[in-house]
Scaffold this motif. Sequence first.
Motif, PDB file in Angstrom:
ATOM      1  N   SER A 198       0.841  -1.195   0.000  1.00  0.00           N
ATOM      2  CA  SER A 198       0.000   0.000   0.000  1.00  0.00           C
ATOM      3  C   SER A 198       0.875   1.243   0.000  1.00  0.00           C
ATOM      4  N   ILE A 199       0.226   2.392  -0.066  1.00  0.00           N
ATOM      5  CA  ILE A 199       0.960   3.658  -0.059  1.00  0.00           C
ATOM      6  C   ILE A 199       1.733   3.834   1.253  1.00  0.00           C
ATOM      7  N   LEU A 200       1.283   3.168   2.328  1.00  0.00           N
ATOM      8  CA  LEU A 200       1.986   3.276   3.601  1.00  0.00           C
ATOM      9  C   LEU A 200       3.329   2.560   3.580  1.00  0.00           C
ATOM     10  N   ASP A 201       3.507   1.663   2.618  1.00  0.00           N
ATOM     11  CA  ASP A 201       4.761   0.926   2.502  1.00  0.00           C
ATOM     12  C   ASP A 201       5.740   1.593   1.539  1.00  0.00           C
ATOM     13  N   ALA A 202       5.312   2.662   0.887  1.00  0.00           N
ATOM     14  CA  ALA A 202       6.070   3.235  -0.228  1.00  0.00           C
ATOM     15  C   ALA A 202       7.187   4.146   0.245  1.00  0.00           C
ATOM     16  N   GLY A 203       8.185   4.290  -0.625  1.00  0.00           N
ATOM     17  CA  GLY A 203       9.256   5.243  -0.408  1.00  0.00           C
ATOM     18  C   GLY A 203      10.352   4.766   0.511  1.00  0.00           C
ATOM     19  N   ILE A 204      10.257   3.552   1.024  1.00  0.00           N
ATOM     20  CA  ILE A 204      11.263   3.023   1.942  1.00  0.00           C
ATOM     21  C   ILE A 204      11.604   1.596   1.539  1.00  0.00           C
ATOM     22  N   THR A 205      12.717   1.135   2.046  1.00  0.00           N
ATOM     23  CA  THR A 205      13.083  -0.270   1.876  1.00  0.00           C
ATOM     24  C   THR A 205      12.390  -1.084   2.949  1.00  0.00           C
ATOM     25  N   ASN A 206      11.519  -1.991   2.527  1.00  0.00           N
ATOM     26  CA  ASN A 206      10.825  -2.872   3.456  1.00  0.00           C
ATOM     27  C   ASN A 206      11.747  -4.035   3.831  1.00  0.00           C
ATOM     28  N   VAL A 207      11.909  -4.271   5.129  1.00  0.00           N
ATOM     29  CA  VAL A 207      12.840  -5.280   5.618  1.00  0.00           C
ATOM     30  C   VAL A 207      12.051  -6.445   6.231  1.00  0.00           C
ATOM     31  N   PHE A 208      12.408  -7.665   5.826  1.00  0.00           N
ATOM     32  CA  PHE A 208      11.723  -8.866   6.295  1.00  0.00           C
ATOM     33  C   PHE A 208      12.756  -9.871   6.812  1.00  0.00           C
ATOM     34  N   GLU A 209      12.403 -10.590   7.865  1.00  0.00           N
ATOM     35  CA  GLU A 209      13.163 -11.759   8.280  1.00  0.00           C
ATOM     36  C   GLU A 209      12.508 -12.981   7.648  1.00  0.00           C
ATOM     37  N   VAL A 210      13.276 -13.722   6.864  1.00  0.00           N
ATOM     38  CA  VAL A 210      12.759 -14.915   6.191  1.00  0.00           C
ATOM     39  C   VAL A 210      13.579 -16.117   6.651  1.00  0.00           C
ATOM     40  N   VAL A 211      12.912 -17.260   6.743  1.00  0.00           N
ATOM     41  CA  VAL A 211      13.521 -18.452   7.336  1.00  0.00           C
ATOM     42  C   VAL A 211      13.601 -19.555   6.286  1.00  0.00           C
ATOM     43  N   ALA A 212      14.773 -20.190   6.202  1.00  0.00           N
ATOM     44  CA  ALA A 212      14.973 -21.397   5.388  1.00  0.00           C
ATOM     45  C   ALA A 212      15.168 -22.569   6.339  1.00  0.00           C
ATOM     46  N   ASP A 213      14.358 -23.618   6.196  1.00  0.00           N
ATOM     47  CA  ASP A 213      14.339 -24.728   7.152  1.00  0.00           C
ATOM     48  C   ASP A 213      14.322 -26.048   6.381  1.00  0.00           C
ATOM     49  N   ASP A 214      15.236 -26.967   6.738  1.00  0.00           N
ATOM     50  CA  ASP A 214      15.233 -28.277   6.080  1.00  0.00           C
ATOM     51  C   ASP A 214      14.431 -29.316   6.857  1.00  0.00           C
TER      52      ASP A 214
ATOM     53  N   SER B  24      17.329 -24.524  10.955  1.00  0.00           N
ATOM     54  CA  SER B  24      16.934 -23.434  10.065  1.00  0.00           C
ATOM     55  C   SER B  24      17.905 -22.277  10.212  1.00  0.00           C
ATOM     56  N   SER B  25      17.837 -21.353   9.266  1.00  0.00           N
ATOM     57  CA  SER B  25      18.613 -20.117   9.362  1.00  0.00           C
ATOM     58  C   SER B  25      17.745 -18.972   8.866  1.00  0.00           C
ATOM     59  N   THR B  26      18.009 -17.806   9.410  1.00  0.00           N
ATOM     60  CA  THR B  26      17.212 -16.617   9.095  1.00  0.00           C
ATOM     61  C   THR B  26      18.028 -15.665   8.237  1.00  0.00           C
ATOM     62  N   GLY B  27      17.412 -15.172   7.192  1.00  0.00           N
ATOM     63  CA  GLY B  27      18.032 -14.188   6.319  1.00  0.00           C
ATOM     64  C   GLY B  27      17.247 -12.892   6.324  1.00  0.00           C
ATOM     65  N   ILE B  28      17.906 -11.823   5.928  1.00  0.00           N
ATOM     66  CA  ILE B  28      17.267 -10.509   5.858  1.00  0.00           C
ATOM     67  C   ILE B  28      16.971 -10.173   4.405  1.00  0.00           C
ATOM     68  N   LEU B  29      15.696 -10.049   4.098  1.00  0.00           N
ATOM     69  CA  LEU B  29      15.220  -9.710   2.757  1.00  0.00           C
ATOM     70  C   LEU B  29      14.834  -8.240   2.713  1.00  0.00           C
ATOM     71  N   GLU B  30      15.291  -7.548   1.685  1.00  0.00           N
ATOM     72  CA  GLU B  30      14.957  -6.138   1.501  1.00  0.00           C
ATOM     73  C   GLU B  30      14.250  -5.944   0.163  1.00  0.00           C
ATOM     74  N   ILE B  31      13.095  -5.282   0.206  1.00  0.00           N
ATOM     75  CA  ILE B  31      12.343  -4.952  -1.011  1.00  0.00           C
ATOM     76  C   ILE B  31      11.955  -3.485  -0.929  1.00  0.00           C
ATOM     77  N   ILE B  32      12.371  -2.701  -1.898  1.00  0.00           N
ATOM     78  CA  ILE B  32      11.971  -1.303  -1.930  1.00  0.00           C
ATOM     79  C   ILE B  32      10.600  -1.205  -2.583  1.00  0.00           C
ATOM     80  N   VAL B  33       9.731  -0.408  -2.003  1.00  0.00           N
ATOM     81  CA  VAL B  33       8.383  -0.208  -2.542  1.00  0.00           C
ATOM     82  C   VAL B  33       8.314   1.189  -3.148  1.00  0.00           C
TER      83      VAL B  33
END
Length: 601
Positions: free
Chosen positions: A276-292, A297-306
Amino acid sequence: MNKIIGLSFVLLSVLIMGSSAQLVWTGATSSDITDDANWSGGSVAGILDVTLATNITFVNAGTAPIGPERDLQPLWGVIAPHTITVDGVLLDTEGNDGMGAASVIVTNGGSINMFFVNATITIYDNSTLNLLGGGNPLPSPATVDLVSSNAVLKFENETWADFQTEHQSKVTSFGSPLEFGADRTVLEESDNAVATDINGGAGVQIEVVFYAPPEGAPEWLESPFSLSAAYVDIAYTNTLDGLAEDPNGDPITYSKASGPAWLNVATNGVVTGIPSILDAGITNVFEVVADDQITGSSTGILEIIVLVPSADGLIAHWAMEEGTGGTTLDAASAANDAIDGATWDTGAFTDSTASIDFSVATNPATYAAFSGIAGAADRTVTAWVRTSNLDRASIIAWGSSWGGSGDLGQRATFAIASGALRFEIGGGFAIGTANIADGDWHHVAISTTGTDTADTVFWVDGVLDATAGFANANPIDSIADWCSIGGEGQPGTQQRRFDGSIDELRVYDKVLTQEEVIESQGFKGEVRDPIGTIVIAGPVAGNLMTLSWDSTLDQIYNVETNANLTIPNWGIADTVTGTGGGITFTSAVDQVEMFYKLTTP
């Protein structure tokens, strides 16, 4: 695996030890295996002529056992179906006798020195069978199965070549044939054993030493890492698959641990959402998990600019001006997209540095980080293209249903077919009229609005192109996924490659007007195919518009202008007579925005 084997043998030992027909070595008086005083459980009468009908077990007790020395290499042992077990002790021999039984088990660090053994032999737990004889110390139907790490089989007087010829087919590792690499003495990942020379090269040693894959949880290749930009109120799709690796090759599942609520992460790694517009103009940062689901498991930092879509609706733009290297920039999202199999064409036209030639390989394509426009949302694709091939070929495509029925309506293909522009959704299409497969450069645009392919609009060289036909069996409902330039389909299934060159490719999230289509041409230099092509100049001071073409001698050419394409008010600004050579017409300096086209009376 070793623990399971060990447990299996413990259970086997319990069963053997608990049998009423069981003799166990005590070594109470000497090393003589024929002396009943060295055994508990009964008499060993018959051991020398292999008529003893009981299981016998040699253990590490008293004096270590030694087999007899007799003439003519006779056999001693137990009659089938009985077993000889050597458990944690050395069973040696004084002479060249052999040993026989239905089965022989060597375990818990036990070892046997014997000239030959005729039995089904199993070697466990750092245990060894050392065959001293030459010729055929493992006579048929004898077999050996090495079933623990560091289980060893030695042939003191059989060379590696002898082993390969006479015995390799009789020896297995966990029931499977032995696997040696190019260098039999070195353990490689696909091997299950190594073979080294002993006894000065007169013998060979076979040892099971398993390749141990690295243990541990999945690891992210990079962290933090970025995916392509997302746009406000536009469906976003991408994937985490391939961005984490498991050292053991175990399957990985993905999830989101934290971050803005608009993004969803599926277990297969596909990320979707609508910011949404509230997410715009900044880099959105997420913790994402990869698990076997096994080691952790291990946690990575995902960045998506909106981003907020540009005022003109431009959401993807490949200018294709690099001219070298393996990527081309999507200026709208700042993503560098890989060019796979295609090459650069740096001799395209005056005001373009380069274009991408997709005709040079059998299966070229560029897979973009941009994931397309979902559903029935408005869209326009514009590009410069050059081809002489009439076959159906994709300029850009995204969605599903490649190469089969799939989910009908859920792909969007902007293509050329039978020489004309074509929009296709899988179970529906619309096709234009003008032939652009003539080997010349053409600026093309295709717009759709709503769910009906009948509402598709085509533009060729800035001029509206009539729709020749359409089919609307399925509504437009494309999936934003797997965007491919110069072909269509996912990697490995790519088809309908574009046999020619593409330049200045743009995607808009709206339907363009004629003026906007012409503005999307993306250059203000030489017109590639000038007759009838509309170009724009201005309003920047000093912005010259140049029409250049090869003229026909004495042909009259009109340079027409129009300030507003919504009003059909074209007027002749100049008239030029052909010289038979090249002619250039240059617009005025410091002009207001003006549209130009070249016509012949």
